[in-house]
Design a protein around this motif. Structure first.
Motif, short mmCIF file in Angstrom:
data_model
loop_
_atom_site.label_atom_id
_atom_site.label_comp_id
_atom_site.label_asym_id
_atom_site.label_seq_id
_atom_site.Cartn_x
_atom_site.Cartn_y
_atom_site.Cartn_z
N GLY A 167 0.38 1.92 16.13
CA GLY A 167 -0.88 2.37 16.67
C GLY A 167 -0.72 3.51 17.66
O GLY A 167 0.35 3.68 18.25
N TRP A 168 -1.77 4.30 17.81
CA TRP A 168 -1.81 5.42 18.74
C TRP A 168 -3.15 5.40 19.45
O TRP A 168 -4.14 4.94 18.91
N GLU A 169 -3.18 5.94 20.65
CA GLU A 169 -4.44 6.11 21.35
C GLU A 169 -4.47 7.48 22.01
O GLU A 169 -3.44 8.15 22.10
N SER A 170 -5.66 7.89 22.43
CA SER A 170 -5.79 9.22 23.00
C SER A 170 -6.65 9.20 24.24
O SER A 170 -7.40 8.25 24.49
N TYR A 171 -6.55 10.29 24.99
CA TYR A 171 -7.39 10.46 26.18
C TYR A 171 -8.86 10.52 25.82
O TYR A 171 -9.71 10.23 26.65
N SER A 172 -9.18 10.89 24.59
CA SER A 172 -10.58 10.99 24.18
C SER A 172 -11.17 9.62 23.81
O SER A 172 -12.35 9.52 23.51
N VAL A 220 -2.29 12.45 22.72
CA VAL A 220 -2.17 11.27 21.86
C VAL A 220 -0.77 10.68 22.05
O VAL A 220 0.21 11.41 22.06
N TRP A 221 -0.70 9.37 22.19
CA TRP A 221 0.59 8.72 22.35
C TRP A 221 0.62 7.44 21.54
O TRP A 221 -0.39 6.83 21.25
N GLU A 222 1.85 7.05 21.17
CA GLU A 222 2.05 5.81 20.42
C GLU A 222 1.88 4.63 21.37
O GLU A 222 2.35 4.65 22.51
N ILE A 223 1.21 3.60 20.90
CA ILE A 223 1.00 2.39 21.69
C ILE A 223 2.28 1.56 21.60
O ILE A 223 2.80 1.32 20.51
N LYS A 224 2.78 1.12 22.74
CA LYS A 224 3.99 0.30 22.77
C LYS A 224 3.75 -1.00 22.00
O LYS A 224 2.64 -1.57 22.05
N ASP A 225 4.79 -1.49 21.34
CA ASP A 225 4.69 -2.74 20.57
C ASP A 225 4.14 -3.88 21.40
O ASP A 225 3.31 -4.66 20.93
N ILE A 226 4.56 -3.97 22.65
CA ILE A 226 4.12 -5.07 23.52
C ILE A 226 2.60 -5.00 23.80
O ILE A 226 1.96 -6.02 24.04
N ASP A 227 2.03 -3.81 23.74
CA ASP A 227 0.61 -3.62 24.03
C ASP A 227 -0.27 -3.56 22.78
O ASP A 227 -1.49 -3.67 22.88
N LEU A 228 0.35 -3.39 21.63
CA LEU A 228 -0.40 -3.15 20.39
C LEU A 228 -1.38 -4.28 20.06
O LEU A 228 -2.51 -4.01 19.64
N ALA A 229 -1.00 -5.51 20.26
CA ALA A 229 -1.87 -6.65 19.90
C ALA A 229 -3.18 -6.66 20.69
O ALA A 229 -4.14 -7.31 20.28
N HIS A 230 -3.24 -5.93 21.78
CA HIS A 230 -4.44 -5.95 22.63
C HIS A 230 -5.14 -4.60 22.69
O HIS A 230 -6.05 -4.39 23.49
N ALA A 231 -4.74 -3.67 21.83
CA ALA A 231 -5.28 -2.31 21.85
C ALA A 231 -6.57 -2.21 21.05
O ALA A 231 -6.90 -3.09 20.26
N GLY A 232 -7.27 -1.11 21.24
CA GLY A 232 -8.46 -0.81 20.48
C GLY A 232 -9.73 -1.28 21.14
O GLY A 232 -9.72 -2.02 22.12
N ARG A 233 -10.83 -0.80 20.57
CA ARG A 233 -12.15 -1.19 21.07
C ARG A 233 -12.58 -2.46 20.32
O ARG A 233 -12.62 -2.49 19.10
#
Length: 87
Positions: free
Chosen positions: A21-26, A72-85
């Motif tokens: 996963g990746w996330e961005s400032y936008s 844009v940056w890659e989401i760390k594996d440890i954080d991926l399970a809780h990412a997104g809207r």
């Protein structure tokens, strides 16, 4: 619309497990559920779910994400399970 769900073994969108996963400032998120092509113009081509202006399934390349630089940056594996809207 697909629903993001945290399970014991990671993040899922419907029945598809998120592998990267990746996330961005936008406020956009890209969730890869499959590697479509290992070398697509010099970078991987992913299939997955994008939370942007609209939430949709489709393909996106690593090159597209990398071209945005520090925004844009890659989401760390440890954080991926809780990412997104979560709607």
């Amino acid at each position: 619309m697909s629903k993001l769900e945290t399970r014991e073994d990671g993040l899922y969108i419907g029945d598809s497990k998120v592998i990267k996963g990746w996330e961005s400032y936008s406020g956009w998120y890209w969730f890869a559920t499959e590697l479509e092509q290992k070398d697509y113009g010099g970078s991987p081509l992913w299939f997955g779910y994008v939370q942007g202006f609209a939430n949709e399934w489709g393909t996106f390349s690593q090159g597209e994400l990398d071209a945005q630089g520090w925004r844009v940056w890659e989401i760390k594996d440890i954080d991926l399970a809780h990412a997104g809207r979560r709607d």
